[in-house]
Write an enzyme that holds these catalytic residues in place. Structure first.
Site: not given
Ligand code: HPA
Length: 243
Positions: A4, A46, A94, A191-192, A214-215
């Site tokens: 990759h 990719r 994030t 997620m990582e 970020s949220d």
């Molecule tokens: N969920 C999963 N992964 C993320 C999120 C989330 O709200 N914000 C940034 N990465």
């Protein structure tokens, strides 16, 4: 070359910054790794862009997009380690906040990353919580402080599911599953990182994740603007390069 990544041997530095978004890799390379001429693009396969350049201290550093989620990140981390001899990988990304005290733009230096119990690598116990490298964590805390930033340090949750159809049982303002993570002191979700820490520690490679909030999952009305996301990438990259 690996499957990759199309870099030639030696084109990737021993230290790699790893954002999820390949365009963020390009942004970081062009802004921060240009001290000895333009950074060199070593991967376009990719569109998962990877660059090598020189930072403000004259160190050779690479920056590689990982894609979203642990299956994608796992591919790039495996090939960086096994095909290119990378020794240090710092995710810059994030996360969403579970912890109500966290504000948008806050920085988390990730100590450990918990995984979902049903989605793990074969031979891996979900009860094992992969850790970042203590030496990188300490150095990042110092680098953040040099930038006048007071980061949070703690655990986060690495999940493989962004849109969970079962997360509909709203209790107050936050689904029960998220409240459970928050009650255990887990700061946020992305997620990582768990996959990064697991693969790095199995191979004697140093790893860390530096995340900007970020949220806020308990407060859907507050999400970061596009400009603030770019600013947060600047901060996480600057902390990583201050290590
Ligand atoms: N969920 C999963 N992964 C993320 C999120 C989330 O709200 N914000 C940034 N990465």
């Amino acid at each position: 070359m690996s499957i990759h990544i199309e870099a030639e041997p030696g084109q990737i530095a021993e230290t790699v910054l790893l954002p999820g978004d390949p365009l963020r890799a390009e942004y970081i390379a062009k802004k921060f790794l240009n001290h000895d001429g333009d950074p060199v693009l070593y991967n376009k396969r990719r569109n998962m862009l990877g660059y090598t350049g020189t930072d403000f201290r004259g160190r050779r550093i690479s920056v590689q997009g990982s894609g979203m989620g642990m299956p994608s990140l796992g591919i790039y981390v495996h090939e960086l380690i096994h095909s290119y001899g990378v020794k240090r990988i710092i995710r810059v990304g994030t996360c969403g906040a579970y912890d109500k005290s966290l504000k948008l733009g806050d920085i988390i230096l990730v100590e450990k990353a918990c995984r979902d119990e049903h989605l793990t690598m074969p031979g891996f116990s979900w009860r094992h919580v992969p850790s970042s490298s203590v030496s990188l964590l300490i150095a990042a805390a110092r680098a953040a402080s040099n930038h006048g930033i007071r980061p949070h340090e703690g655990r986060i949750h690495s999940t493989d599911v962004f849109y969970d159809p079962n997360e509909t049982d709203l209790l107050d303002d936050m689904p029960r599953k998220w409240q459970c993570w928050a009650a255990q002191g887990v700061l946020g979700v992305e997620m990582e990182s768990a996959e990064l820490f697991e693969r790095a520690s199995r191979n004697g490679v140093e790893a860390l994740s530096i995340l900007a909030v970020s949220d806020r999952l308990f407060d859907f009305s507050t999400q970061m603007s596009a400009e603030d996301r770019v600013r947060s990438a600047d901060i996480t990259a600057q902390i990583a390069l201050g290590i």
